[in-house]
Write a protein that holds these residues in place. Structure first.
Motif, PDB file in Angstrom:
ATOM      1  N   ASP A 210       0.816  -1.220   0.000  1.00 30.03           N
ATOM      2  CA  ASP A 210       0.000   0.000   0.000  1.00 30.03           C
ATOM      3  C   ASP A 210       0.845   1.264   0.000  1.00 30.03           C
ATOM      4  O   ASP A 210       0.347   2.353  -0.292  1.00 30.03           O
ATOM      5  CB  ASP A 210      -0.968   0.012   1.192  1.00 30.03           C
ATOM      6  N   THR A 211       2.139   1.146   0.314  1.00 29.74           N
ATOM      7  CA  THR A 211       3.021   2.311   0.299  1.00 29.74           C
ATOM      8  C   THR A 211       4.218   2.126  -0.628  1.00 29.74           C
ATOM      9  O   THR A 211       5.031   3.040  -0.770  1.00 29.74           O
ATOM     10  CB  THR A 211       3.552   2.622   1.715  1.00 29.74           C
ATOM     11  N   ASP A 212       4.339   0.938  -1.241  1.00 30.57           N
ATOM     12  CA  ASP A 212       5.463   0.627  -2.145  1.00 30.57           C
ATOM     13  C   ASP A 212       6.813   0.790  -1.445  1.00 30.57           C
ATOM     14  O   ASP A 212       7.801   1.193  -2.053  1.00 30.57           O
ATOM     15  CB  ASP A 212       5.415   1.515  -3.401  1.00 30.57           C
ATOM     16  N   TYR A 213       6.834   0.449  -0.146  1.00 35.62           N
ATOM     17  CA  TYR A 213       8.080   0.487   0.629  1.00 35.62           C
ATOM     18  C   TYR A 213       8.570  -0.932   0.868  1.00 35.62           C
ATOM     19  O   TYR A 213       7.806  -1.792   1.316  1.00 35.62           O
ATOM     20  CB  TYR A 213       7.858   1.185   1.973  1.00 35.62           C
ATOM     21  N   ALA A 214       9.820  -1.188   0.562  1.00 35.03           N
ATOM     22  CA  ALA A 214      10.414  -2.514   0.767  1.00 35.03           C
ATOM     23  C   ALA A 214      11.549  -2.424   1.770  1.00 35.03           C
ATOM     24  O   ALA A 214      12.224  -1.385   1.891  1.00 35.03           O
ATOM     25  CB  ALA A 214      10.932  -3.079  -0.551  1.00 35.03           C
ATOM     26  N   GLU A 215      11.755  -3.526   2.487  1.00 32.76           N
ATOM     27  CA  GLU A 215      12.864  -3.576   3.425  1.00 32.76           C
ATOM     28  C   GLU A 215      13.658  -4.849   3.186  1.00 32.76           C
ATOM     29  O   GLU A 215      13.094  -5.949   3.093  1.00 32.76           O
ATOM     30  CB  GLU A 215      12.339  -3.533   4.858  1.00 32.76           C
ATOM     31  N   ILE A 216      14.960  -4.690   3.038  1.00 27.02           N
ATOM     32  CA  ILE A 216      15.851  -5.837   2.956  1.00 27.02           C
ATOM     33  C   ILE A 216      16.061  -6.287   4.396  1.00 27.02           C
ATOM     34  O   ILE A 216      16.885  -5.756   5.125  1.00 27.02           O
ATOM     35  CB  ILE A 216      17.185  -5.469   2.280  1.00 27.02           C
ATOM     36  N   LEU A 217      15.268  -7.263   4.801  1.00 25.88           N
ATOM     37  CA  LEU A 217      15.132  -7.569   6.227  1.00 25.88           C
ATOM     38  C   LEU A 217      16.081  -8.662   6.703  1.00 25.88           C
ATOM     39  O   LEU A 217      16.503  -8.678   7.854  1.00 25.88           O
ATOM     40  CB  LEU A 217      13.684  -7.975   6.507  1.00 25.88           C
ATOM     41  N   ALA A 218      16.396  -9.616   5.826  1.00 31.53           N
ATOM     42  CA  ALA A 218      17.289 -10.712   6.209  1.00 31.53           C
ATOM     43  C   ALA A 218      18.496 -10.710   5.272  1.00 31.53           C
ATOM     44  O   ALA A 218      18.334 -10.704   4.050  1.00 31.53           O
ATOM     45  CB  ALA A 218      16.560 -12.052   6.111  1.00 31.53           C
ATOM     46  N   VAL A 219      19.675 -10.705   5.845  1.00 30.70           N
ATOM     47  CA  VAL A 219      20.907 -10.696   5.049  1.00 30.70           C
ATOM     48  C   VAL A 219      21.895 -11.685   5.645  1.00 30.70           C
ATOM     49  O   VAL A 219      22.196 -11.631   6.834  1.00 30.70           O
ATOM     50  CB  VAL A 219      21.557  -9.294   5.014  1.00 30.70           C
ATOM     51  N   ALA A 220      22.372 -12.597   4.828  1.00 26.18           N
ATOM     52  CA  ALA A 220      23.438 -13.519   5.227  1.00 26.18           C
ATOM     53  C   ALA A 220      24.542 -13.407   4.178  1.00 26.18           C
ATOM     54  O   ALA A 220      24.273 -13.499   2.975  1.00 26.18           O
ATOM     55  CB  ALA A 220      22.932 -14.951   5.308  1.00 26.18           C
ATOM     56  N   LEU A 221      25.793 -13.199   4.628  1.00 29.74           N
ATOM     57  CA  LEU A 221      26.903 -12.992   3.710  1.00 29.74           C
ATOM     58  C   LEU A 221      28.090 -13.862   4.078  1.00 29.74           C
ATOM     59  O   LEU A 221      28.374 -14.077   5.256  1.00 29.74           O
ATOM     60  CB  LEU A 221      27.345 -11.525   3.732  1.00 29.74           C
ATOM     61  N   LYS A 222      28.757 -14.361   3.056  1.00 29.93           N
ATOM     62  CA  LYS A 222      30.008 -15.086   3.279  1.00 29.93           C
ATOM     63  C   LYS A 222      31.060 -14.097   3.774  1.00 29.93           C
ATOM     64  O   LYS A 222      31.143 -12.963   3.287  1.00 29.93           O
ATOM     65  CB  LYS A 222      30.468 -15.746   1.985  1.00 29.93           C
ATOM     66  N   LYS A 223      31.855 -14.519   4.711  1.00 34.58           N
ATOM     67  CA  LYS A 223      32.874 -13.645   5.268  1.00 34.58           C
ATOM     68  C   LYS A 223      33.832 -13.165   4.185  1.00 34.58           C
ATOM     69  O   LYS A 223      34.246 -13.935   3.328  1.00 34.58           O
ATOM     70  CB  LYS A 223      33.653 -14.389   6.356  1.00 34.58           C
ATOM     71  N   ASP A 224      34.147 -11.866   4.235  1.00 34.40           N
ATOM     72  CA  ASP A 224      35.089 -11.236   3.302  1.00 34.40           C
ATOM     73  C   ASP A 224      34.615 -11.283   1.853  1.00 34.40           C
ATOM     74  O   ASP A 224      35.429 -11.199   0.927  1.00 34.40           O
ATOM     75  CB  ASP A 224      36.476 -11.885   3.408  1.00 34.40           C
TER      76      ASP A 224
END
Length: 277
Positions: A210-224
């Protein structure tokens, strides 16, 4: 009309609560997509009908307040009301809901809630009730243009916790208790899509339509990893494809010394945690 109050009586009240929250927060900046935690809580052993209270002016619902949690920890909602009903109605909702949560009948020990730093009225209300700000976490925001729509690969219209956890486990020792807590939290979130970058990273995104707002809520990254900016760019392009206009991400999700300034992100708000013991 006389203002009346009642506690939860059935599952239709959950949809009333969600619809009302969406209505009240539609104009608030960077309001997140509603979670399904109320739906999950009614099946929990700690659920009690007095954990959510609704206010009516005649037949019109004008406000509500609720909480989820246990005797050890409660996530206490704000008393949302329609314009013109601030003050007395909010205090009455708070008295009924918070009053029950802290009573011997329920026995909660620690209370918390979070808002965006722009939500001054909500923060001030909790401060007036003895809450204290315990954490302020920057949220980076980017407005999307209409150009550069492309298709990213490995997109799923849900969130696979195991894929997220497998990336996390590559980097550091994570206890089963920590993973269990994250699984419970992410299990209450209605993710709209996720993107997997083999073993380099995994992103989960929510969209408030309803507001076209997104959130990148979960992030998992390989070290370095050296591909973080490229990964975020893929996520942004998929958000554009889905009609999103504004994207947010917590600064805490960024790798050490990494910046999103080159992609046009700015720190425009904060996630503010308030607690009371």
């Amino acid at each position: 009309m006389t203002i009346t109050y009642r506690f939860y009586v059935g599952k239709k009240d959950l949809q009333r609560q969600i619809d009302f929250w969406i209505k009240c927060t539609k104009l608030l900046p960077y309001a997140w997509k509603p979670t399904i935690s109320p739906n999950l809580f009614i099946e929990h052993e700690n659920f009690h009908p007095k954990s959510r209270c609704f206010a009516f002016d005649g037949n019109q619902m004008i406000g509500y307040m609720s909480f989820t949690g246990s005797k050890e920890f409660v996530s206490l909602g704000y008393p949302w009301v329609l314009p013109g009903y601030e003050g007395i109605v909010q205090d009455e909702l708070y008295k009924r809901v918070y009053g029950f949560a802290e009573s011997d009948e329920f026995g909660a020990k620690l209370f918390a809630q979070r808002f965006r730093s722009d939500w001054k009225k909500q923060i001030d209300f909790f401060l007036s009730k003895g809450f204290e700000v315990t954490r302020r976490s920057p949220i980076l925001i980017k407005e999307l243009s209409e150009s550069n729509h492309t298709n990213a690969s490995k997109i799923e219209n849900d969130f696979q916790f195991d894929k997220w956890a497998n990336v996390i486990k590559q980097n550091e020792v994570v206890t089963e208790e920590q993973l269990s807590m994250m699984k419970e939290y992410y299990g209450s979130v209605q993710f709209d899509f996720s993107i997997s970058f083999e073993n380099e990273g995994y992103f989960g995104v929510t969209i408030r339509s309803d507001t076209d707002y997104a959130e990148i809520l979960a992030v998992a990254l390989k070290k370095d990893t050296t591909k973080f900016l490229a990964m975020v760019n893929h996520v942004l392009k998929e958000c554009q494809n889905r009609g999103v206009k504004v994207v947010g991400i917590a600064e805490s999700h960024l790798p050490h010394k990494e910046s999103l300034g080159d992609l046009g992100f700015l720190v425009l708000t904060e996630d503010v945690m308030l607690m009371k013991q």
